[in-house]
Design an enzyme around this catalytic site. Sequence first.
Site, mmCIF file in Angstrom:
data_model
loop_
_atom_site.group_PDB
_atom_site.id
_atom_site.type_symbol
_atom_site.label_atom_id
_atom_site.label_comp_id
_atom_site.label_asym_id
_atom_site.label_seq_id
_atom_site.Cartn_x
_atom_site.Cartn_y
_atom_site.Cartn_z
ATOM 1 C CE LYS A 83 -1.134 0.946 4.816
ATOM 2 N NZ LYS A 83 -2.173 1.377 5.718
ATOM 3 C CG ASP A 84 3.498 2.247 2.783
ATOM 4 O OD1 ASP A 84 2.432 2.868 2.936
ATOM 5 O OD2 ASP A 84 4.082 1.658 3.712
ATOM 6 N NE ARG A 131 -7.409 3.570 3.260
ATOM 7 C CZ ARG A 131 -7.523 2.852 4.367
ATOM 8 N NH1 ARG A 131 -8.673 2.286 4.673
ATOM 9 N NH2 ARG A 131 -6.495 2.677 5.173
ATOM 10 N NE ARG A 132 -6.158 3.322 8.286
ATOM 11 C CZ ARG A 132 -4.882 2.972 8.445
ATOM 12 N NH1 ARG A 132 -3.991 3.846 8.872
ATOM 13 N NH2 ARG A 132 -4.489 1.737 8.168
ATOM 14 N NE ARG A 149 3.043 11.228 8.220
ATOM 15 C CZ ARG A 149 4.228 11.402 7.619
ATOM 16 N NH1 ARG A 149 4.816 12.570 7.637
ATOM 17 N NH2 ARG A 149 4.818 10.399 7.024
ATOM 18 N NE ARG A 155 0.950 5.806 12.296
ATOM 19 C CZ ARG A 155 0.481 5.625 11.069
ATOM 20 N NH1 ARG A 155 -0.798 5.378 10.871
ATOM 21 N NH2 ARG A 155 1.295 5.668 10.033
ATOM 22 C CB CYS A 242 -0.042 6.686 -2.149
ATOM 23 S SG CYS A 242 0.731 5.687 -3.386
HETATM 24 N N1 PBG Z 1 1.115 3.691 6.357
HETATM 25 C C1 PBG Z 1 2.095 2.860 7.001
HETATM 26 C C2 PBG Z 1 1.751 1.422 6.828
HETATM 27 N N2 PBG Z 1 2.055 0.778 5.684
HETATM 28 C C3 PBG Z 1 1.583 -0.513 5.785
HETATM 29 C C4 PBG Z 1 0.999 -0.654 7.022
HETATM 30 C C5 PBG Z 1 0.358 -1.885 7.518
HETATM 31 C C6 PBG Z 1 0.742 -3.181 6.853
HETATM 32 C C7 PBG Z 1 0.124 -3.415 5.503
HETATM 33 O O1 PBG Z 1 -0.864 -2.792 5.082
HETATM 34 O O2 PBG Z 1 0.660 -4.315 4.804
HETATM 35 C C8 PBG Z 1 1.109 0.559 7.712
HETATM 36 C C9 PBG Z 1 0.653 0.871 9.086
HETATM 37 C C10 PBG Z 1 -0.801 1.245 9.189
HETATM 38 O O3 PBG Z 1 -1.419 1.736 8.232
HETATM 39 O O4 PBG Z 1 -1.364 1.046 10.282
#
Ligand code: PBG
Length: 305
Positions: A83-84, A131-132, A149, A155, A242
Amino acid sequence: MNPSTLRIATRKSALALWQAEHVAALLRAAHPGLAVDLVPMSTRGDEILDQSLATIGGKGLFLKELEMAMLEGRADLAVHSLKDVPAQLEPGFVLPAILPRADAADAFVSNDHADLLALPHGARVGTSSLRRQAQLRALRPDLVLLDLRGNVGTRLGKLDAGDYDAIVLACAGLERLGLAARIRSRLAAPDWLPAPGQAAIAIEACDNNLGVLSLLAALDDADTRLTVSAERSMNQALGGSCTVPVGAWCVLGEHGLHLRGMVGDAASGRLLHANGSGPVDQAQALGREVAAALLVQGAGELLGL
Ligand SMILES: NCc1[nH]cc(CCC(=O)O)c1CC(=O)O
């Protein structure tokens, strides 16, 4: 000839190191005799924590240093949370393996409240993800949404310090770090959508390193690749960034792929949803089709397109 050692470029956060160690263990198991080392490094994205991702140039910042290490021959592969990873990779790079997906739901985390609906009126919820924020605002317009962040541990520390009544994190990250007990309830599809590619780990490498690519391909999960490619092509058709309030969730069923997409507005809590289905050999077309259905509803206006 195949290399005898693989060097994994990784960020230094606990989650990134867990994921890199996980890939190292899988590679050693798949290729007996292969040596696998970690090359931990800081990225600009990790250092600049006081500004929003959108202002500092998006999530590509987390990849750049790792990609430089591969280009300069200091590492052979990099491990990322998919997702990153931007929908469009830098030229010369590919994702030769995508690992089987973990739980893609988000987690509602709180010390005092069991779930989102149990929060008192006006409760403070921490998340910097648009998104959240959009989905929280849609379900609970009364909440006070605050930026949050940092790494997962940071967090949770701010929640425990009393800065928030609840926070939202990814279930997958908490589970990998042995923190599944912190999940009070799951925020899951179809009502709540994860980020495109959430909970999948991706391996990145240079596209010309054929010996390396063939070793890495052993770890690829074909079903996960199909579903996340529908999600990522939807995201790309909506602008590819993103840092926009976009959710996507694709499942592979008996009759093919089913994709649900969401575009939201963090300020108003307005959400648009669209669904689509298609054959497994048309994952990217399905992503574009669901993106088009969202655009027809006015997603372009919400995304500033
Ligand atoms: N944004 C940071 C990030 N990138 C991936 C994950 C979680 C692991 C994943 O999605 O594979 C997280 C932490 C979160 O959003 O709580």
